[in-house]
Write a protein that holds these residues in place. Structure first.
Motif, mmCIF file in Angstrom:
data_model
loop_
_atom_site.group_PDB
_atom_site.id
_atom_site.type_symbol
_atom_site.label_atom_id
_atom_site.label_comp_id
_atom_site.label_asym_id
_atom_site.label_seq_id
_atom_site.Cartn_x
_atom_site.Cartn_y
_atom_site.Cartn_z
ATOM 1 N N LEU A 32 0.790 -1.226 0.000
ATOM 2 C CA LEU A 32 0.000 0.000 0.000
ATOM 3 C C LEU A 32 0.825 1.281 0.000
ATOM 4 O O LEU A 32 0.314 2.331 -0.414
ATOM 5 C CB LEU A 32 -0.917 0.011 1.225
ATOM 6 N N LEU A 33 2.088 1.229 0.442
ATOM 7 C CA LEU A 33 2.808 2.482 0.659
ATOM 8 C C LEU A 33 3.103 3.238 -0.637
ATOM 9 O O LEU A 33 2.784 4.421 -0.757
ATOM 10 C CB LEU A 33 4.100 2.224 1.437
ATOM 11 N N VAL A 34 3.740 2.594 -1.606
ATOM 12 C CA VAL A 34 4.109 3.310 -2.829
ATOM 13 C C VAL A 34 2.870 3.801 -3.588
ATOM 14 O O VAL A 34 2.857 4.946 -4.074
ATOM 15 C CB VAL A 34 5.021 2.447 -3.710
ATOM 16 N N PRO A 35 1.789 3.001 -3.709
ATOM 17 C CA PRO A 35 0.576 3.568 -4.312
ATOM 18 C C PRO A 35 0.040 4.791 -3.558
ATOM 19 O O PRO A 35 -0.504 5.713 -4.174
ATOM 20 C CB PRO A 35 -0.417 2.402 -4.255
ATOM 21 N N ALA A 36 0.201 4.806 -2.230
ATOM 22 C CA ALA A 36 -0.230 5.974 -1.458
ATOM 23 C C ALA A 36 0.607 7.198 -1.819
ATOM 24 O O ALA A 36 0.088 8.316 -1.930
ATOM 25 C CB ALA A 36 -0.133 5.687 0.038
#
Length: 221
Positions: free
Chosen positions: A38-42
């Motif tokens: 989830l981090l990089v898409p966020a």
């Protein structure tokens, strides 16, 4: 100034952009098992929402915990990668300090306690005299073993919410970490010339996964 901030030390995978004056965009998803996914898409999402490019970032702000080993490592490794690729500084900020700043934004002046879930029936906690001034911690303890001068204070965070019989003055807001608050705190520290923590993990205890202490010796025949 354009700060990219994120934190993965709690179940909240949160990212934000801050221009030194205000939060331009923020994304938070609460999912304790998918930090890496989830981090990089966020990060992509907040850049797109703010209409900015990754190359405009002048600094990276990352929550250093305390937090569980795997989730915390995702944020710190990602911060190091962005810092290296963009050739910008990486500023470490204690995750509990970010929650304390958010508590101040919600109107809590202090003294108060921030507590997050440490699992194993424990909490990570710190005591504050105000949003900018930590007076004790961070530490990890069983809630019932904390002194009453800590547990009787107003308390915020998911750890306090889990143990209302101990943290009797729990406040519901903020419930989760906010990268926007983390970035706002970092912007304040930069403006004041205040020091940052190194972008290194605050584990406070050994990880759940352990290398076996010994192996059975197999001798050649």
């Amino acid at each position: 100034m354009l700060l990219l901030a994120f934190d993965t030390a709690t179940p909240a995978v949160t990212a934000a952009l801050h221009d030194g004056q205000r939060v331009l965009a923020e994304s938070t998803v609460v999912d304790a098992r998918r930090h890496g996914e989830l981090l990089v898409p966020a990060v992509d999402r907040v850049l797109a929402t703010a209409g900015r490019e990754i190359g405009e970032v002048t600094g990276v702000v990352v929550g250093t915990g305390p937090g569980p080993y795997t989730g915390l490592r995702v944020g710190l490794v990602t911060a190091a990668a962005f810092g290296d690729a963009l050739d910008v500084p990486v500023h470490g900020v204690c995750t509990l300090d970010g929650l304390a700043w958010a508590a101040g934004e919600a109107g809590l002046a202090g003294p108060f306690v921030v507590a997050t879930d440490a699992r194993r029936k424990e909490v990570y906690w710190a005591r504050y005299d105000g949003p900018l001034h930590r007076t004790a911690g961070p530490a990890v303890d069983r809630p019932a073993e904390l002194p009453v001068e800590v547990t009787d204070l107003p308390a915020v965070g998911a750890g306090a919410a889990l143990y209302p019989e101990v943290f009797t003055a729990h406040r519901p807001d903020p419930a989760h970490q906010s990268a926007g608050s983390l970035a706002a705190l970092a912007a304040r520290r930069l403006a004041d010339g205040a020091p940052f923590d190194p972008p290194l993990p605050l584990y406070l205890r050994r990880p759940d996964a352990q290398v076996p202490a010994g192996y059975k010796a197999v001798l050649p025949k």
